[in-house]
Write an enzyme that holds these catalytic residues in place. Structure first.
Site, mmCIF file in Angstrom:
data_model
loop_
_atom_site.group_PDB
_atom_site.id
_atom_site.type_symbol
_atom_site.label_atom_id
_atom_site.label_comp_id
_atom_site.label_asym_id
_atom_site.label_seq_id
_atom_site.Cartn_x
_atom_site.Cartn_y
_atom_site.Cartn_z
ATOM 1 C CE1 TYR A 1 61.998 12.346 3.004
ATOM 2 C CE2 TYR A 1 63.024 10.194 2.950
ATOM 3 C CZ TYR A 1 62.118 11.028 3.010
ATOM 4 O OH TYR A 1 60.487 10.625 3.074
ATOM 5 C CB SER B 1 60.319 8.518 6.594
ATOM 6 O OG SER B 1 60.789 7.355 5.793
ATOM 7 C CE LYS C 1 60.849 13.320 5.940
ATOM 8 N NZ LYS C 1 58.982 13.911 6.046
HETATM 9 C C1 UD1 Z 1 62.225 5.216 0.128
HETATM 10 C C2 UD1 Z 1 63.006 6.325 -0.100
HETATM 11 C C3 UD1 Z 1 62.886 6.232 1.362
HETATM 12 C C4 UD1 Z 1 60.854 7.520 0.796
HETATM 13 C C5 UD1 Z 1 60.329 6.727 0.863
HETATM 14 C C6 UD1 Z 1 59.688 7.337 0.358
HETATM 15 C C7 UD1 Z 1 65.545 5.292 -0.665
HETATM 16 C C8 UD1 Z 1 66.805 4.932 -0.969
HETATM 17 N N1 UD1 Z 1 64.197 5.862 0.282
HETATM 18 O O1 UD1 Z 1 61.933 4.529 -0.048
HETATM 19 O O2 UD1 Z 1 63.755 7.126 2.387
HETATM 20 O O3 UD1 Z 1 60.533 8.122 2.412
HETATM 21 O O4 UD1 Z 1 61.271 6.749 -0.892
HETATM 22 O O5 UD1 Z 1 58.203 7.241 -0.555
HETATM 23 O O6 UD1 Z 1 64.682 6.285 -1.486
HETATM 24 N N2 UD1 Z 1 63.233 0.067 -7.277
HETATM 25 C C9 UD1 Z 1 63.242 -0.893 -8.111
HETATM 26 N N3 UD1 Z 1 63.262 -0.449 -9.759
HETATM 27 C C10 UD1 Z 1 62.482 1.493 -9.684
HETATM 28 C C11 UD1 Z 1 62.743 1.933 -7.615
HETATM 29 C C12 UD1 Z 1 62.166 1.269 -6.934
HETATM 30 O O7 UD1 Z 1 63.376 -2.030 -8.285
HETATM 31 O O8 UD1 Z 1 62.638 2.116 -10.922
HETATM 32 C C13 UD1 Z 1 63.207 -0.953 -6.134
HETATM 33 C C14 UD1 Z 1 63.682 -0.208 -4.764
HETATM 34 O O9 UD1 Z 1 65.375 -0.615 -4.723
HETATM 35 C C15 UD1 Z 1 63.657 -0.173 -3.560
HETATM 36 C C16 UD1 Z 1 61.366 -1.292 -3.353
HETATM 37 O O10 UD1 Z 1 61.340 -1.066 -4.982
HETATM 38 O O11 UD1 Z 1 64.058 -2.301 -3.294
HETATM 39 C C17 UD1 Z 1 60.651 0.621 -3.335
HETATM 40 O O12 UD1 Z 1 61.710 1.704 -4.114
HETATM 41 P P1 UD1 Z 1 60.799 3.344 -3.460
HETATM 42 O O13 UD1 Z 1 59.605 2.993 -4.014
HETATM 43 O O14 UD1 Z 1 61.706 3.569 -3.865
HETATM 44 O O15 UD1 Z 1 60.873 3.022 -2.003
HETATM 45 P P2 UD1 Z 1 62.102 3.393 -1.359
HETATM 46 O O16 UD1 Z 1 63.866 2.811 -2.187
HETATM 47 O O17 UD1 Z 1 61.497 2.019 -0.316
#
Ligand code: UD1
Length: 346
Positions: free
Chosen positions: A156, A131, A160
């Site tokens: 987690y 990842s 990795k």
């Molecule tokens: C997350 C994990 C990462 C993992 C990946 C796998 C964290 C910190 N990181 O990545 O380790 O490998 O998922 O799928 O959890 N967001 C919102 N609202 C929401 C959900 C997300 O604003 O309800 C934003 C988050 O702040 C981020 C972006 O959307 O900026 C992507 O979030 P997400 O889909 O959870 O992925 P990551 O955090 O990048």
């Protein structure tokens, strides 16, 4: 009895899951015979029906835990796959902080067990599902495979990093073994047929499932976590990679190993689009692609999120001959079609 190893047979651990099922489809379409092992702890057996509907082939399925040595021995005794794609792992960042032992035990023991039996049974190729989380809050963007990994910020993420290291060291010590780690950025979307897709249990942690569930009326409102990041619109930047594009990267990586084209016994590739997209852009992109108004609000930052991370994909482009192909709007349409399909919505 002399065993004939089958270079066209691939063991896919965690193959009923989101990325595993899409990869099974692409492997079958490329002429591989697929054996799936999964304990169904975070996936649904019905994904096999989807794979069969898309490809016309039902993968062989073994219900077992990769940490179960007896079960793994039976698996290696029964099937002559030469390659393994190891997806089976827990993946919820927050849960890993609350229950670190669960993550360390499962994610480490499973890869150790798989590698041990691969060595014992003379199997050659392993592809590990890593990842972009291994980069943490990188100093320089986009990240290349040579960008230094930062100390993991969650158990987690640590599993990795440790699994990559275990793979690197084990390959270095066993001349018959080759390994590739694919570092995924943010996999999203579903198969365009809507026969397979992501099935998150409970409240989704990831952005796109939360968006589609909000659009479907299951969640009231999407929270955009932070609008005060040092990014053009204040929301986080990520590299959203279509799950079918990602699945194809696994097939070319397996082909690279089975055809002896690896430059080193252990290789690492970023798998992303190379394009940073903000949370706001993604939300608007979803609305536009699907003609929907989404209920959303700005919320505080989420603990542990980095402001920005996206991939330099030069290595995957040049060495694997792989490129992300699907347009983001098509991917976001596929995500919504999948959500509607599983909810029985029009
Ligand atoms: C997350 C994990 C990462 C993992 C990946 C796998 C964290 C910190 N990181 O990545 O380790 O490998 O998922 O799928 O959890 N967001 C919102 N609202 C929401 C959900 C997300 O604003 O309800 C934003 C988050 O702040 C981020 C972006 O959307 O900026 C992507 O979030 P997400 O889909 O959870 O992925 P990551 O955090 O990048």
């Amino acid at each position: 009895m002399e065993r004939t190893i089958n270079s066209k047979m691939v063991l896919v651990t965690g193959g009923t899951g989101y990325i595993g099922s899409h990869t099974a489809v692409e492997l079958i379409n490329a002429g591989y015979e697929v054996v799936i092992v999964d304990n169904l702890s975070n996936s649904d057996i019905t994904s096999l029906d989807g794979v069969e509907r898309i490809t016309g082939h039902r993968p062989t399925f073994v219900e077992a835990d990769c940490c179960d040595r007896d079960a793994m021995r039976r698996l290696f005794e029964s099937y002559n796959f030469d390659s393994v794609i190891h997806f089976a792992a827990f993946k919820a960042v927050g849960e890993s902080v609350a229950e670190p032992m669960k993550y360390y035990r499962n994610n480490m023991l499973s890869i150790l067990t798989i590698l041990e039996f691969m060595c014992e049974y003379g199997r050659h190729n392993i592809l590990f599902s890593s990842s972009a989380t291994v980069y943490g809050d990188a100093d320089k963007l986009p990240v290349t495979e040579l960008t230094p990994r930062k100390p993991a910020t969650s158990p987690y993420g640590n599993t990795k990093q440790m699994a990559e290291d275990i793979l690197r060291d084990t390959v270095a010590a066993n001349s018959s073994l080759r390994g590739i780690a694919l570092r995924y950025f943010n996999p999203i979307g579903a198969h365009p047929s809507a026969h397979i897709g992501e099935l998150p249990r409970g409240v989704p942690n990831n952005l796109v499932p939360y968006i589609t569930q909000t659009a479907a009326g299951i969640r009231e409102c999407l929270s955009i976590f932070g609008d005060d990041y040092p990014t053009p619109d204040g929301s986080c930047l990520r590299d959203y990679i279509d799950v079918v594009d990602l699945a194809r990267a696994h097939v070319v990586a397996i082909e690279r190993m089975t055809s002896g084209r690896c430059k080193c016994p252990y290789e690492v590739f970023n798998v992303g689009t190379g394009n940073p997209v903000s949370v706001m852009e993604l939300v608007r992109g979803f609305e536009q692609a699907n003609g929907i108004k989404l209920n959303y609000k700005i919320a505080p930052r989420r603990a542990g999120d980095v402001a920005a991370v996206w991939a330099d994909t030069t290595l995957a482009n040049e060495e694997l001959g792989w490129h992300a192909e699907r347009e983001l709007s098509d991917t976001l349409r596929s995500a919504w079609l999948w959500e509607r399909t599983i909810r029985g919505l029009k």
